[in-house]
Scaffold this motif. Structure first.
Motif, short mmCIF file in Angstrom:
data_model
loop_
_atom_site.label_atom_id
_atom_site.label_comp_id
_atom_site.label_asym_id
_atom_site.label_seq_id
_atom_site.Cartn_x
_atom_site.Cartn_y
_atom_site.Cartn_z
N ASP A 266 25.40 -3.57 -45.71
CA ASP A 266 25.96 -4.35 -44.60
C ASP A 266 26.86 -3.47 -43.75
OD1 ASP A 266 28.93 -4.66 -45.26
OD2 ASP A 266 28.07 -5.43 -47.12
N GLY A 299 36.66 -13.67 -56.85
CA GLY A 299 36.57 -12.32 -57.44
C GLY A 299 35.76 -12.32 -58.72
N SER A 326 29.26 -1.50 -46.35
CA SER A 326 29.07 -1.17 -47.77
C SER A 326 27.59 -1.16 -48.14
CB SER A 326 29.75 -2.22 -48.66
OG SER A 326 31.02 -2.54 -48.15
P1 ADP Z 1 34.60 -12.65 -54.14
O1 ADP Z 1 33.62 -12.18 -53.10
O2 ADP Z 1 34.39 -14.04 -54.54
O3 ADP Z 1 35.99 -12.33 -53.77
P2 ADP Z 1 33.33 -10.67 -55.80
O4 ADP Z 1 33.50 -10.38 -57.24
O5 ADP Z 1 31.96 -10.99 -55.33
O6 ADP Z 1 34.33 -11.83 -55.46
O7 ADP Z 1 33.84 -9.42 -55.00
C1 ADP Z 1 35.06 -8.80 -55.38
C2 ADP Z 1 35.68 -8.12 -54.19
O8 ADP Z 1 34.88 -7.02 -53.78
C3 ADP Z 1 35.77 -9.00 -52.96
O9 ADP Z 1 36.92 -9.80 -52.99
C4 ADP Z 1 35.82 -7.97 -51.84
O10 ADP Z 1 37.12 -7.47 -51.73
C5 ADP Z 1 34.95 -6.84 -52.38
N1 ADP Z 1 33.57 -6.91 -51.85
C6 ADP Z 1 32.46 -7.29 -52.51
N2 ADP Z 1 31.37 -7.18 -51.73
C7 ADP Z 1 31.79 -6.70 -50.55
C8 ADP Z 1 31.14 -6.35 -49.31
N3 ADP Z 1 29.81 -6.47 -49.16
N4 ADP Z 1 31.92 -5.90 -48.31
C9 ADP Z 1 33.25 -5.75 -48.46
N5 ADP Z 1 33.92 -6.07 -49.57
C10 ADP Z 1 33.21 -6.53 -50.61
#
Ligand code: ADP
Length: 341
Positions: A266, A299, A326
Motif C-alpha cells: 500500500d 492491535g 508498506s
Molecule cells: P490494528 O490495525 O487493529 O491496530 P494490527 O495488529 O492489524 O492492529 O496492526 C498493528 C499495528 O501495525 C497498527 O496499529 C499499525 O500501527 C501498524 N500497521 C499494520 N498494518 C499497517 C499498514 N498497512 N500501514 C501502516 N501501518 C500498519
C-alpha cells in the motif's frame, strides 16, 4: 512466586543427588572396609606364618588389629563426608542455576499471559466505562426525551459492537494459537483464497474509493483455506485502513521453487522504523495508527496473522517507509516444480 518455586526445585535436585551420593558412599565404605579387613588379615597371617601363602580367596585367619582398623574407618568416613559436602555445594549451586533455566520459559509464558489478560481487560473496560457513564447521566436526567434515549441507545450499540469485535478477535487469536493439530490442510488454489479475501474487504475499499490491483501467479498449495483467507483479509484490511482515499493497493503472488509469496503493498501512512519490530505483538498499535483511526482497531490483527503464518510454517515480513507506504510479504513453504496454473 518463582523464587520460592526455584528454591523448591533446587531442594528436589539436591535431595535426589544427595540420596544417590549417600547410597554410593555407604556402598563404597562397606566395600573398602571389607577389603581392608581382608588385607590386614593377610598381612597378619604372613607375619605370623612367613612363607605360607593363602590357598583360597576366603582367608581363614581372624586376627585384625582393631585400633588400626578403627583409624582407617574413621579416615574413610571423613573423606566420604568431605566428598559429600563438596557434592552438596556443587549440586546446590548448579541446581539453582538449572532450576532458573528450567523455569525461565514458564515464567515468561506466565508473564505473557498476565500482560495479555491486563491488556484485554483494559480494552474491555474502555467501552464498558463509556456505556456506564452515558447511562448514568441519562438516568439522572429528568427531562430525557425519546430522541435523547434513542441517541443513547445508538451510542450504546456502538460500544457493544466494539466489545463484540474485540471478543471475536480474542477468540480467533486463541483458536490459532492453540489448535495447531486441529487445522486441516488441503490442496487449494491460491487465486480462490485471494478472491474470497478481496470480496470480504470490497465494501470497505469502495467506501474509501481504493482500488485493489491483483498481480497473481496462480498455483495449488497445501494450506488451510479458512485461515489463509483470514490472513490475507487482515493484511488487506490494514492496507485499506492505513491508506488515504483514492489510493491503490497491490495484491501479488509470486511462485518460487520452494515457496509461494503473497504480497500486499500500500501507499498509505507507513510505519515508523521504531514500531516495525513490535507491530506483530498483541495489542500493539503505532502512534500514527492511533491518531489516524482513533479507536478503530485493537492491535490484534497482525498477531493473528503471525499465528496463522506460523501454523503454515511460513514467514511474514514487512518493509515500510513512514508516510510512503508498506509492503507485507507472506512466504509459504512448499515445493513447486511444475508450471503455475
Ligand atoms: P490494528 O490495525 O487493529 O491496530 P494490527 O495488529 O492489524 O492492529 O496492526 C498493528 C499495528 O501495525 C497498527 O496499529 C499499525 O500501527 C501498524 N500497521 C499494520 N498494518 C499497517 C499498514 N498497512 N500501514 C501502516 N501501518 C500498519
Amino acid at each position: 512466586m518463582f523464587t520460592t518455586t526455584r528454591l523448591k526445585l533446587t531442594g528436589w535436585y539436591l535431595l535426589i543427588i544427595m540420596v544417590i551420593s549417600t547410597i554410593f558412599s555407604i556402598g563404597i565404605y562397606r566395600l573398602l572396609t571389607v577389603e581392608i579387613e581382608r588385607g590386614l588379615r593377610m598381612q597378619r597371617y604372613r607375619m605370623e606364618f612367613p612363607g605360607r601363602l593363602p590357598s583360597s580367596r576366603l582367608f581363614p585367619f581372624r586376627g585384625v588389629d582393631p585400633e588400626l582398623l578403627i583409624e582407617i574407618k574413621e579416615r574413610i568416613i571423613w573423606r566420604l563426608v568431605g566428598i559429600n559436602a563438596l557434592i552438596f555445594f556443587v549440586t546446590a549451586l548448579s541446581g539453582y542455576v538449572l532450576a532458573g533455566r528450567t523455569l525461565k520459559p514458564i515464567e515468561e509464558m506466565v508473564e505473557d499471559q498476565k500482560r495479555f489478560i491486563a491488556d484485554a481487560s483494559h480494552e474491555l473496560r474502555t467501552p464498558l466505562t463509556s456505556m456506564k457513564t452515558e447511562n448514568e447521566v441519562a438516568l439522572r436526567d429528568k427531562l430525557l426525551t425519546i430522541k435523547d434515549a434513542k441517541k443513547l441507545l445508538a451510542s450504546n450499540l456502538e460500544e457493544v459492537d466494539k466489545i463484540q469485535r474485540l471478543s471475536n478477535y480474542l477468540l480467533t487469536l486463541s483458536r490459532y494459537q492453540n489448535t495447531a493439530s486441529d487445522l486441516t490442510f488441503e490442496k487449494i488454489r491460491i487465486s480462490q483464497v485471494l478472491k474470497h479475501a478481496v470480496d470480504k474487504v470490497s465494501v470497505l475499499a469502495k467506501k474509501k474509493k481504493i482500488s485493489i490491483q491483483k498481480e497473481i501467479e496462480d498455483i495449488e498449495i497445501e494450506a488451510n483455506s479458512v485461515s489463509l483467507t483470514e490472513l490475507v483479509n487482515i493484511l488487506l484490511d490494514n492496507a485499506i485502513k492505513y491508506s488515504n482515499e483514492y489510493g491503490t493497493i497491490y495484491l501479488r503472488t509470486k511462485v518460487r521453487k520452494t515457496s509461494v509469496n503473497i504480497q500486499v503493498e500500500d501507499y498509505g501512512i507507513g510505519i515508523d522504523p521504531d514500531d516495525l519490530s513490535s507491530i506483530f505483538n498483541r495489542f500493539y498499535r503505532a502512534d500514527s495508527a492511533r491518531s489516524k483511526t482513533s479507536t478503530d482497531g485493537y492491535g490484534l490483527g497482525l498477531a493473528i496473522a503471525r499465528s496463522i503464518v506460523d501454523l503454515h510454517n511460513g514467514k511474514i515480513t514487512v518493509e515500510s517507509t513512514l508516510h510512503k507506504g508498506s509492503v507485507f510479504t507472506v512466504s509459504l513453504p512448499g515445493k513447486h516444480t511444475g508450471s503455475t496454473i
